[in-house]
Design a protein around this motif. Structure first.
Motif, PDB file in Angstrom:
ATOM      1  N   THR A 133     -38.384   0.971   6.527  1.00  0.00           N
ATOM      2  CA  THR A 133     -38.375   0.519   7.915  1.00  0.00           C
ATOM      3  C   THR A 133     -37.691  -0.844   7.966  1.00  0.00           C
ATOM      4  O   THR A 133     -37.985  -1.717   7.159  1.00  0.00           O
ATOM      5  CB  THR A 133     -39.807   0.420   8.463  1.00  0.00           C
ATOM      6  N   PRO A 172     -35.406  -3.809  10.827  1.00  0.00           N
ATOM      7  CA  PRO A 172     -35.052  -4.149  12.210  1.00  0.00           C
ATOM      8  C   PRO A 172     -33.860  -3.313  12.678  1.00  0.00           C
ATOM      9  O   PRO A 172     -32.999  -2.929  11.893  1.00  0.00           O
ATOM     10  CB  PRO A 172     -34.684  -5.634  12.130  1.00  0.00           C
ATOM     11  N   HIS A 212     -37.017  -1.094  15.726  1.00  0.00           N
ATOM     12  CA  HIS A 212     -37.022  -0.883  14.284  1.00  0.00           C
ATOM     13  C   HIS A 212     -36.582   0.546  14.006  1.00  0.00           C
ATOM     14  O   HIS A 212     -36.784   1.441  14.838  1.00  0.00           O
ATOM     15  CB  HIS A 212     -38.399  -1.153  13.690  1.00  0.00           C
TER      16      HIS A 212
END
Length: 147
Positions: free
Chosen positions: A3, A5, A40
């Motif tokens: 994960t 931004p 995200h």
């Protein structure tokens, strides 16, 4: 799964890759996702597989002037669905907003499939959500549109 931004445009591009001839739903536009302050994405094997958008300050639907966080959108690319990515993104967004003391979190649940994602989130995180199960009253957006 990694994960990281992301951005409004990356999530829109992910949807467009899956739906090249389809109309872009209003939620992807400037009045919805364009106002989010959190994006995200999840990568699987180096490729973007899904994204989440949330807002830590958007007003909810109650009209009392109080601000509340909103979980605006979780989108998973068609090739990566049914692999646990959507619940992962939901958990990530909830944890992110909890860490910033931005609870409760409003969430409009527009499909039975989205309801299933919410149900897969651990109870201790799910308790921070204030869900409106709009699909029960207005119809299932997933079934109606086939995204």
């Amino acid at each position: 799964m990694k994960t990281r931004p992301s951005s409004h445009s990356e999530i829109v591009d992910l949807f467009r890759k899956d739906n090249p001839d389809g109309e872009l739903p209003l939620i992807f536009g400037p009045m919805w996702l364009g106002k989010c302050d959190g994006f995200h994405a999840v990568e699987v094997d180096g490729r973007t597989a899904g994204g989440v958008a949330f807002n830590s300050t958007r007003c909810g639907d109650d009209g009392d002037g109080e601000t509340q966080s909103t979980l605006e959108l979780i989108y998973v690319a068609k090739a990566h669905r049914e692999k646990g990515i959507a619940p992962h993104l939901c958990e990530f967004a909830i944890r992110h907003l909890i860490a910033r003391d931005r609870t409760p979190i409003f969430c409009a649940v527009t499909s039975k499939k989205a309801h299933g994602v919410i149900d897969r989130v651990p109870v201790e995180l799910r308790s921070h959500l204030r869900c409106e199960f709009s699909y029960l009253e207005y119809g299932d957006e997933w079934a109606d549109r086939g995204w």
